[in-house]
Design an enzyme around this catalytic site. Structure first.
Site, short mmCIF file in Angstrom:
data_model
loop_
_atom_site.label_atom_id
_atom_site.label_comp_id
_atom_site.label_asym_id
_atom_site.label_seq_id
_atom_site.Cartn_x
_atom_site.Cartn_y
_atom_site.Cartn_z
CB SER A 36 -0.64 -0.24 38.16
OG SER A 36 0.60 -0.93 38.13
CG ASP A 326 3.77 1.75 45.01
OD1 ASP A 326 4.63 1.31 44.21
OD2 ASP A 326 2.56 1.81 44.71
CG HIS A 329 3.51 1.51 40.91
ND1 HIS A 329 2.87 0.85 41.93
CD2 HIS A 329 3.02 1.01 39.74
CE1 HIS A 329 2.01 -0.02 41.41
NE2 HIS A 329 2.09 0.05 40.09
#
Length: 367
Positions: A36, A326, A329
């Site tokens: 991600s 978040d 990240h």
């Protein structure tokens, strides 16, 4: 005279078109593999919960809309593309990735994946590493149909690659639940060499497929992200067990890369120490213009570290003063700091040389 002028215009236009195609074919392709931190939208095309296709993701992206990047704006591959003057790569699953766009490269990354195939099982339908590698083979076939097999091999061998794996093998595998299958199978001191040895197989497959410049990132400071602070921290201190895991993994990864390069006889694999560049702004956020490196901009609960970033989450008004976007990240601004160290950093951040040096050396070799 009119006929002669028309012919001249025809040949001039044809030459311009051919020159434009040649320039695009000669540009350095960029390939991205991993999780991600570098996924730019592949999971949008999959039935999985590991997606970033809802607001407020993308709030600072030029379109102001979610793109599938786990960021408020640009992610690391975007910023590398900008730094080297290249067009951003498209997700491999994007229907827009056709024709000349293929010559730019492709992003095969998928949120939730790890080195091991059993990492991220809770996300179900993600592009695990064997499939990411299979997509590279498919990509080469598709490009061969455009520019031929020989030119495709040249494009691949002269490309730049970014590989980001490892964090999920701890967060979404070994430490996912108490007494996980992997933690019962391995002590941490044995698990780390095991996943490093499995990573080696992945990297060797990239080499066999023709890639010759591969940036390989280590894990960040896993125990210091807001999600871990929310679960394990009383006073804002980082999770010791995850920090220990990262502390074991990163040096062993770099040793493996050095060994691979020695075996190959060339600096194919470049180690990127994201942990160090992240620790810099986590330990001294004010120096980098951040107000906090503990609280996520988007989230809920302690440190905004519980659950996912959703339309109902708390959202900070100024993303540039938050190191984390978040619960897991970095923000775009933090990504820019990381990429700056990739481009120009010392061997404390990228080894054996930074990307600016690599680009200059490769430019001379390919003249």
């Amino acid at each position: 005279m009119a006929t002669s002028r028309s012919l001249c215009m025809f040949w001039f236009s044809l030459l311009a078109i051919l020159s434009n195609v040649a320039l695009k074919a000669d540009a350095r392709a960029f390939f991205v593999f991993g999780d991600s931190l570098v996924d730019n939208g592949n999971n949008n095309y999959l039935a999985t919960t590991a997606r970033a296709d809802n607001v407020p993701y993308g709030v600072d992206y030029p379109t102001r809309r979610p793109t599938g990047r786990f960021s408020n704006g640009y992610n690391i591959p975007d910023l590398i593309s900008q730094a080297i003057g290249a067009e951003a790569t498209l997700p491999y699953l994007s229907p827009m990735l056709t024709g000349q766009k293929l010559l730019v490269g492709a992003n095969f990354a998928s949120a939730g994946v790890g080195i091991l195939n059993d990492t991220g099982v809770q996300f179900v339908n993600i592009i695990r590493m064997p499939q990411q590698l299979a997509y590279l083979e498919q990509y080469k076939q598709r490009v061969s149909e455009i520019i031929g097999e020989q030119e495709t091999e040249r494009l691949v061998s002269q490309s730049l690659t970014l590989m980001t794996l490892g964090g999920n093998d701890f967060v979404n595998n070994y430490y996912l639940v108490p007494f996980s299958a992997r933690s019962r199978q391995f002590a941490l001191s044995d698990y780390v060499p095991y996943i490093v040895s499995e990573y080696r197989k992945i990297l060797m497959r990239l080499y066999e497929l023709g890639l010759r410049r591969v940036l390989v990132t280590g894990t960040g400071p896993l125990g210091c992200v807001p999600a871990e602070l929310a679960q394990h921290s009383r006073n804002g201190e980082c999770s010791e067990q995850l920090q220990r895991a990262a502390g074991l993994f990163n040096p062993q990864l770099q040793n493996m890369l050095d060994s691979l390069n020695q075996e190959i006889g060339s600096h194919v694999f470049i180690g990127v120490n994201i942990r160090q560049s992240s620790i810099d702004f986590i330990s001294d956020p004010e120096r980098y213009g951040f107000v906090t490196a503990k609280i996520a901009c988007c989230g809920q609960g302690p440190y905004n570290g519980i659950g996912l970033c959703t339309p109902r989450s708390n959202l900070c008004p100024n993303r540039d003063i938050y190191a984390f976007w978040d619960p897991f990240h970095p923000s775009e601004k933090a990504n820019r700091i990381i990429v700056q160290q990739i481009m120009t950093g010392s061997t404390d951040y990228i080894s054996p040389m930074n990307l600016s040096t690599i680009m200059a050396l490769d430019a001379m070799e390919n003249v």
